[in-house]
Design an enzyme around this catalytic site. Structure first.
Site, PDB file in Angstrom:
ATOM      1  N   HIS A  63      -2.787   3.809   2.154  1.00 24.52           N
ATOM      2  CA  HIS A  63      -2.457   4.165   3.545  1.00 24.52           C
ATOM      3  C   HIS A  63      -1.608   3.103   4.236  1.00 24.52           C
ATOM      4  O   HIS A  63      -1.783   1.909   4.053  1.00 24.52           O
ATOM      5  CB  HIS A  63      -3.710   4.526   4.356  1.00 24.52           C
ATOM      6  CG  HIS A  63      -4.683   3.424   4.654  1.00 24.52           C
ATOM      7  ND1 HIS A  63      -4.593   2.638   5.788  1.00 24.52           N
ATOM      8  CD2 HIS A  63      -5.799   2.995   4.012  1.00 24.52           C
ATOM      9  CE1 HIS A  63      -5.613   1.792   5.815  1.00 24.52           C
ATOM     10  NE2 HIS A  63      -6.353   1.974   4.747  1.00 24.52           N
ATOM     11  N   GLU A 194      -5.196   7.103   7.992  1.00 24.39           N
ATOM     12  CA  GLU A 194      -6.439   6.925   7.235  1.00 24.39           C
ATOM     13  C   GLU A 194      -7.527   6.370   8.128  1.00 24.39           C
ATOM     14  O   GLU A 194      -8.684   6.793   8.065  1.00 24.39           O
ATOM     15  CB  GLU A 194      -6.206   5.974   6.045  1.00 24.39           C
ATOM     16  CG  GLU A 194      -7.388   5.872   5.073  1.00 24.39           C
ATOM     17  CD  GLU A 194      -8.407   4.786   5.424  1.00 24.39           C
ATOM     18  OE1 GLU A 194      -9.470   4.743   4.801  1.00 24.39           O
ATOM     19  OE2 GLU A 194      -8.152   3.990   6.359  1.00 24.39           O
TER      20      GLU A 194
HETATM   21 CO    CO Z   1      -9.486   0.099   7.193  1.00 22.82          CO
HETATM   22 ZN    ZN Z   2      -8.082   0.850   4.385  1.00 19.59          ZN
END
Ligand code: CO
Ligand code: ZN
Length: 334
Positions: A63, A194
């Site tokens: 991410h 994320e």
């Molecule tokens: Co994190």
């Molecule tokens: Zn992470």
């Protein structure tokens, strides 16, 4: 293995709170362009880097977003209030430097507290050095987001920086892409959002329908004074996830990852994380389910402006990811 840790330094210092990952995506695009066959951004903003091949379709996820905050209110004297983006810890906030995309900087202060239990997020404010609401509004608008300051420093085998979660995962994926000789169909997905609920990974996995997925992210350690007991420490190798709050890795995936690591003499540690989750949580539940595993980089002080990791663990992660992409498990679908 010689890794370009200066590039990790550049990655960590880019502005990229959840929902504003464009600068990170742009930087990664320039890094990977000559190593891939396809480069696109999907509806949510995930950067999808494809390498054609035959055999299994393997998704690698890391991410791009980092934790941060969003401005909710500006008062008459120009003090700002905010809401957290992701797992921000209040105890890390006092005296913290905060940076906005257009360069404004602020410091976080706290109201007078009558008792320690009053120490809550709504007692904190952001001071950007102005005296009136009008001055503040010339610099910042409601809904704007900011990240925490935290320089990139190398000290021996260790690195200290903000946003190692998860720019180190992006770094591992980029370095693996540059090195891989895999003949399989690869999709390196640099995901968005994320930290606020693995949102980018969810739509990317649904659209890609991979046969197999590997996420790369940081994990906590148990190697600091009076830490919560956890058998992960800096410098002892890449973590292979067994469990976190979002998934249980299947025995076949664990066996495959450990067998490849052992065969190549790559140090690894079993990771059992009693909280939190990562992109794999969303990916393994996509459609009829996707066989998924996670490579974890042991990291101290996760979600602080001074996260710390060990370069040797990052090297082990790149080596293992390269090896896994060359020899995917027979047990994956497709
Ligand atoms: Co994190
Ligand atoms: Zn992470």
């Amino acid at each position: 293995m010689v890794l370009d840790f200066a590039m990790l330094g550049q990655l960590t210092q880019l502005f990229g709170p959840s929902g504003s990952e464009e600068l990170v995506a742009e930087f990664i695009s320039t890094q990977v362009r000559s190593y891939c066959d396809e480069l696109k951004t999907d509806t949510l903003g995930n950067l999808i880097v494809g390498r054609h091949g035959s055999g299994k379709k393997i998704m690698v996820a890391a991410h791009m977003d980092e934790i941060g905050l969003m401005i909710t209110h500006i008062d008459k004297k120009g003090f700002l209030r905010f809401t957290p983006l992701g797992g921000v810890r209040i105890s890390n906030l006092i005296g913290q430097r905060v940076k906005f995309s257009k360069g404004s900087v602020g410091t976080i202060g706290v109201e007078k507290l009558d008792k320690p239990s009053d120490f809550k997020l709504d007692k904190l404010y952001l001071d950007i050095g102005v005296s009136t609401r009008e001055e503040a509004e010339q610099l910042i608008s409601i809904g704007e987001t900011a990240v925490f300051g935290g320089d990139f420093v190398e000290t021996g085998s260790r690195i200290i920086s903000k946003a190692l979660d998860d720019r180190v995962g992006c770094f591992v994926a980029i370095e693996a892409l540059k090195r891989t000789k895999s003949t399989h169909e690869l999709a390196f997905v640099f995901t968005v959002q994320e930290e606020i609920g693995t949102r980018g990974a969810r739509t990317a996995a649904y659209a890609l329908e991979p046969d197999l997925a590997i996420a790369v992210d940081v994990t906590a350690t148990g190697d600091t004074p009076k830490a919560h007991p956890m058998s992960v420490e800096l410098g002892s190798g890449v973590g292979i996830k067994v469990l976190d709050h979002s998934m249980i890795t299947s025995p076949q995936i664990k066996r495959w990852m450990a067998a490849v690591a052992t065969e190549r003499n790559i140090p690894f540690q079993w990771e059992v994380l009693e909280y939190g989750g990562t992109d794999s949580g969303a990916i393994h539940l996509s459609k009829g389910g996707v066989p998924s595993g996670v490579l974890s980089i042991p990291t101290r002080y996760v979600h602080s402006p001074a996260e710390m990791l060990d370069k040797r663990d990052v090297e082990a992660a790149v080596e293992l990811l390269v090896a896994l992409l060359e020899r995917p498990t027979e047990l994956c679908q497709g």
